[in-house]
Design an enzyme around this catalytic site. Structure first.
Site, mmCIF file in Angstrom:
data_model
loop_
_atom_site.group_PDB
_atom_site.id
_atom_site.type_symbol
_atom_site.label_atom_id
_atom_site.label_comp_id
_atom_site.label_asym_id
_atom_site.label_seq_id
_atom_site.Cartn_x
_atom_site.Cartn_y
_atom_site.Cartn_z
ATOM 1 N N ASN A 1 16.165 6.417 3.135
ATOM 2 C CA ASN A 1 15.379 7.364 2.346
ATOM 3 C C ASN A 1 14.498 8.223 3.267
ATOM 4 O O ASN A 1 13.269 8.283 3.119
ATOM 5 C CB ASN A 1 14.529 6.627 1.313
ATOM 6 C CG ASN A 1 14.263 7.482 0.091
ATOM 7 O OD1 ASN A 1 14.577 8.679 0.064
ATOM 8 N ND2 ASN A 1 13.659 6.890 -0.925
ATOM 9 N N HIS B 1 7.621 5.488 -7.088
ATOM 10 C CA HIS B 1 8.874 4.920 -7.561
ATOM 11 C C HIS B 1 8.823 4.581 -9.045
ATOM 12 O O HIS B 1 9.853 4.660 -9.732
ATOM 13 C CB HIS B 1 9.233 3.662 -6.765
ATOM 14 C CG HIS B 1 9.946 3.945 -5.481
ATOM 15 N ND1 HIS B 1 9.277 4.174 -4.302
ATOM 16 C CD2 HIS B 1 11.270 4.063 -5.198
ATOM 17 C CE1 HIS B 1 10.166 4.406 -3.336
ATOM 18 N NE2 HIS B 1 11.375 4.352 -3.860
#
Length: 422
Positions: free
Chosen positions: A245, A276
């Protein structure tokens, strides 16, 4: 104003996450509005800080990366909406800087400076963009293999089996840790598929060209989000986070880590958890990640240099650290997959919180290098997972000039090159 923008955007995203999780479909993965909102939140907050750096802060107060990403004029409404809502990255991203995007959209040529072995600067002028066909074909192949793996293997190795009562009662510790590693490795291909497909879509549109490597081969990884080989062969927590990521790691570094006034590592992990979503498992994972990151950094700083002189010894060290890293990563991210508190604590308690305790003992035994406050010092003490990537971007990205920019194209590239040499 940039901080207000950050709080508002993150707060709105959190409301969206709460609505999705606790009203619509707790525990279910679905393609809904919260995914695009996560990407848009990154873009809004990144651009807000880049405008703040370019228009409201003194140049000498900026770090080299902030100086070169700074936006020196207010974008028009069309530019702003185009950057945030363009079709190439609206669903899965990946995040790109505003200047990279505008340079691509306006179709302007760029100037790439590289340092030769003799120390002289080699300036190359590219008049036409190379074809992305090969890069797109390769990434689509990776997407196909990842999807095939996910559909055939992942379902046979569920992460939930790690907390199965019969498995925990009958399996030996080596078997349990081996299954832990295999089941979490099998859970990764769905991320490989989504991020690689998003990267391929951008490349197919002509966005993502990063220049040429030393052999003259084109590089289409300007906004790539992962490096699969390095992830699977990671020999340290640092190396794994370097390659997983990637664009989100850079976003966390730019908007949080280098601007934090205290405990930047802890603040960065907390921000990552909030971004998230609101599942408790996310927070358990990222709080565990703080311990693991600090412990891994302490071990690496204090003992690694004893094992790098002899190739044979280093090979043994690499094998051992690879095994330890893969187990530690898997142990850390189990709550991220299980989502809820009860199954997460069931897993950790069945392991007697062994790696949590080991990390605390490591931090008590091995000294950590003390960090200093201030944005200038942050440039030198930023996490390893972002510093290397930032340096590569400063050297090899396209030039970051915008229309009516007070800095010329050549000045901006020189800025990037000098930042790297520092």
């Amino acid at each position: 104003l940039s901080r207000y923008c950050f709080v508002f955007a993150l707060g709105y995203l959190t409301v969206c996450q709460i609505t999705r999780v606790y009203i619509f479909d707790y525990g279910q993965y679905s393609a809904d509005f919260s995914g695009p909102m996560m990407i848009i939140t990154q873009k809004i907050t990144s651009l807000a800080f880049e405008i703040h750096d370019g228009m409201f802060r003194k140049n000498e107060d900026l770090t080299p990366s902030q100086r070169c990403l700074a936006v020196r004029r207010m974008p028009s409404l069309l530019e702003y909406l185009s950057y945030n809502c363009n079709f190439m990255g609206i669903l899965a991203g990946p995040l790109c800087s505003y200047k990279d995007y505008i340079t691509f959209i306006e179709g302007r040529s760029y100037q790439l400076q590289q340092s030769e072995a003799n120390g002289k600067e080699d300036t190359k002028y590219e008049q036409t963009d190379p074809s992305p066909n090969i890069a797109v074909a390769q990434k689509l192949l990776i997407c196909g293999l990842s999807l095939l793996f996910h559909m055939t293997i992942t379902k046979t190795l569920p992460v939930e089996y790690n907390i199965d009562d019969n498995f925990r009662a009958t399996a030996s510790w080596p078997v349990r840790f081996f299954y832990l590693y295999v089941s979490l490795m099998a859970a990764r291909p769905k991320y490989y598929f989504a991020w690689t497909l998003a990267d391929a879509i951008n490349n197919a549109a002509g966005f993502g060209f990063r220049g040429y490597d030393k052999n003259g081969v084109t590089r289409w990884d300007l906004i790539s989000n992962l490096r699969i080989q390095q992830i699977e062969l990671s020999t340290s927590f640092k190396m794994f986070l370097d390659n997983w990521n990637i664009q989100t790691a850079l976003w966390l570094k730019r908007v949080c880590y280098e601007r934090a006034t205290f405990s930047p590592t802890i603040q960065t992990f907390i921000l990552s958890a909030i971004w998230h979503g609101v599942y408790p498992g996310y927070y358990l994972t990222f709080l565990t990640g703080v311990l693991m990151t600090l412990a891994a950094r302490a071990i690496r700083n204090n003992i690694r240099h004893y094992f790098v002189e002899s190739p044979a010894v280093k090979l043994c060290y690499d094998v051992i650290t690879w095994m330890a890293t893969q187990v530690a990563i898997s142990y850390t991210v189990v709550p991220f997959v299980l989502l809820s508190v009860k199954p997460s604590f069931t897993f950790y308690s069945s392991c007697y919180f062994c790696l949590h305790i080991a990390s605390i003992l490591v931090l008590l035994v091995f000294p950590l290098k003390r960090t200093q406050k201030g944005s200038k010092n942050h440039e030198n003490i930023q996490p390893a997972w972002s510093k290397k990537l930032e340096e590569e971007n400063l050297l090899q990205k396209n030039s970051y000039s915008t229309t009516n920019n007070s800095f010329s194209q050549k000045q901006e590239i020189t800025c990037r090159y000098q930042a790297l040499k520092q």
